[in-house]
Design a protein around this motif. Structure first.
Motif, PDB file in Angstrom:
ATOM      1  N   ILE A 166       0.845  -1.185   0.000  1.00  0.00           N
ATOM      2  CA  ILE A 166       0.000   0.000   0.000  1.00  0.00           C
ATOM      3  C   ILE A 166       0.887   1.243   0.000  1.00  0.00           C
ATOM      4  O   ILE A 166       1.698   1.430   0.909  1.00  0.00           O
ATOM      5  N   PRO A 167       0.762   2.117  -0.999  1.00  0.00           N
ATOM      6  CA  PRO A 167       1.576   3.327  -1.041  1.00  0.00           C
ATOM      7  C   PRO A 167       1.284   4.242   0.152  1.00  0.00           C
ATOM      8  O   PRO A 167       0.160   4.256   0.671  1.00  0.00           O
ATOM      9  N   PRO A 168       2.271   5.007   0.602  1.00  0.00           N
ATOM     10  CA  PRO A 168       2.073   5.862   1.781  1.00  0.00           C
ATOM     11  C   PRO A 168       1.016   6.935   1.585  1.00  0.00           C
ATOM     12  O   PRO A 168       0.442   7.415   2.557  1.00  0.00           O
ATOM     13  N   TRP A 189      10.561   0.111  -5.723  1.00  0.00           N
ATOM     14  CA  TRP A 189       9.798   1.057  -6.522  1.00  0.00           C
ATOM     15  C   TRP A 189       8.415   0.482  -6.779  1.00  0.00           C
ATOM     16  O   TRP A 189       8.193  -0.723  -6.684  1.00  0.00           O
ATOM     17  N   TRP A 190       7.476   1.381  -7.104  1.00  0.00           N
ATOM     18  CA  TRP A 190       6.084   0.990  -7.313  1.00  0.00           C
ATOM     19  C   TRP A 190       5.811   0.779  -8.789  1.00  0.00           C
ATOM     20  O   TRP A 190       6.328   1.504  -9.642  1.00  0.00           O
ATOM     21  N   ILE A 191       4.994  -0.204  -9.097  1.00  0.00           N
ATOM     22  CA  ILE A 191       4.460  -0.358 -10.448  1.00  0.00           C
ATOM     23  C   ILE A 191       3.237   0.541 -10.548  1.00  0.00           C
ATOM     24  O   ILE A 191       2.270   0.367  -9.803  1.00  0.00           O
ATOM     25  N   PRO A 192       3.250   1.539 -11.419  1.00  0.00           N
ATOM     26  CA  PRO A 192       2.110   2.463 -11.491  1.00  0.00           C
ATOM     27  C   PRO A 192       0.880   1.763 -12.027  1.00  0.00           C
ATOM     28  O   PRO A 192       0.955   0.796 -12.784  1.00  0.00           O
ATOM     29  N   GLY A 193      -0.285   2.273 -11.611  1.00  0.00           N
ATOM     30  CA  GLY A 193      -1.545   1.716 -12.086  1.00  0.00           C
ATOM     31  C   GLY A 193      -2.600   1.786 -11.026  1.00  0.00           C
ATOM     32  O   GLY A 193      -2.395   2.310  -9.933  1.00  0.00           O
TER      33      GLY A 193
END
Length: 214
Positions: A166-168, A189-193
Motif C-alpha cells: 500500500i503506497p504511503p 519502486w512501485w508499479i504504477p496503475g
C-alpha cells in the motif's frame, strides 16, 4: 480437473517447477495438502492432519514451504521435504506475531515471508519482509520501512521480488499496489496503475514473446 462434490474447499495453488503438478490445500479444516496431476487430474496426498495455508513449491522441486498450525506448538512456518514426507519447522513466531505468505528464494536456500515482528505496536502498515534459512537459522529483516506486505514472489530470472503493498499516500489501508525490490532488497519502486483492491495472491509469469514466426 477435480471431481469432488460441491462445497469442497481448495486454496492457494502452487505449481511444481516442471509444470506437471499443482499443490493446493483442501480438507474440511484446510488440513490436507494434495498434488494434482495436470494431465490426468489424479491426486496424491502430500501431508495431512494440521491446518495449513500459503504453500509454495521450491524451484528445485524438492520442498514445499507453508504456514502451519501445530496442535502442540501453535503457528509456524514449515518446510515439507517431498522425498521423506516430513514437515520440519523453519520459523516459530514470537508471542502475538502475525506472519504469512512464505515463498522460497530462487536458490531454494532461504524462505521469505511477511511479518509484523519488528513493528508490533503500530496499528497498521506495520510489516516487514524477512527471510530465514531452510534449516531454521539466520533470521534476517529485509526491508527497512514498515508497510503492508502480502504475497511476495520472485521473478523467473531471480533478479526481483514483487509484493502487494500500500503506497504511503493512500489514506486508508483498503487496497494495494505492487511494490518491486531488487533481489538484494536494497531498492524498492512501485508499479504504477490502479489499486489492486481485494487482491490476495500475486504471481510472476515468464515473458511471452510477441514476435510473429517468419
Amino acid at each position: 480437473m477435480l471431481a469432488d462434490p460441491f462445497g469442497v474447499h481448495y486454496g492457494a495453488p502452487t505449481w511444481s517447477p516442471d509444470g506437471r503438478e499443482i499443490a493446493l490445500v483442501t480438507g474440511e479444516n484446510n488440513d490436507r495438502l494434495i498434488a494434482v496431476d495436470v494431465a490426468t487430474g489424479a491426486t496424491r496426498v502430500l501431508i495431512e492432519g494440521h491446518h495449513m495455508a500459503d504453500p509454495d513449491w521450491s524451484r528445485d522441486g524438492s520442498m514445499i514451504v507453508l504456514w502451519w498450525r501445530s496442535r502442540s506448538e501453535g503457528p509456524q512456518l514449515r518446510v515439507l521435504d517431498l522425498a521423506t514426507g516430513r514437515a520440519r519447522p523453519v520459523y516459530t513466531p514470537v508471542a502475538g506475531e502475525r506472519f504469512d505468505s512464505p515463498v522460497f528464494m530462487p536458490d531454494s536456500g532461504r524462505v521469505v515471508f511477511c511479518t509484523d515482528r519488528w513493528y508490533p505496536d503500530l496499528e497498521s502498515l506495520n510489516q516487514s519482509l524477512a527471510s530465514v534459512r531452510i534449516n531454521g537459522t539466520g533470521l534476517k529483516k529485509l526491508t527497512d520501512e514498515p508497510r503492508f506486505y502480502l504475497s511476495p514472489v520472485f521473478s523467473p530470472d531471480g533478479r526481483y521480488c514483487a509484493a502487494l503493498s500500500i503506497p504511503p499516500e493512500n489514506e486508508y489501508p483498503d487496497g494495494g499496489n505492487i511494490i518491486v525490490s531488487t533481489s538484494g532488497f536494497g531498492e524498492q519502486w512501485w508499479i504504477p496503475g490502479d489499486e489492486y483492491d481485494d487482491s490476495t495472491r500475486l504471481d510472476w509469469a515468464a515473458a511471452i514473446s510477441t514476435e510473429v514466426p517468419a
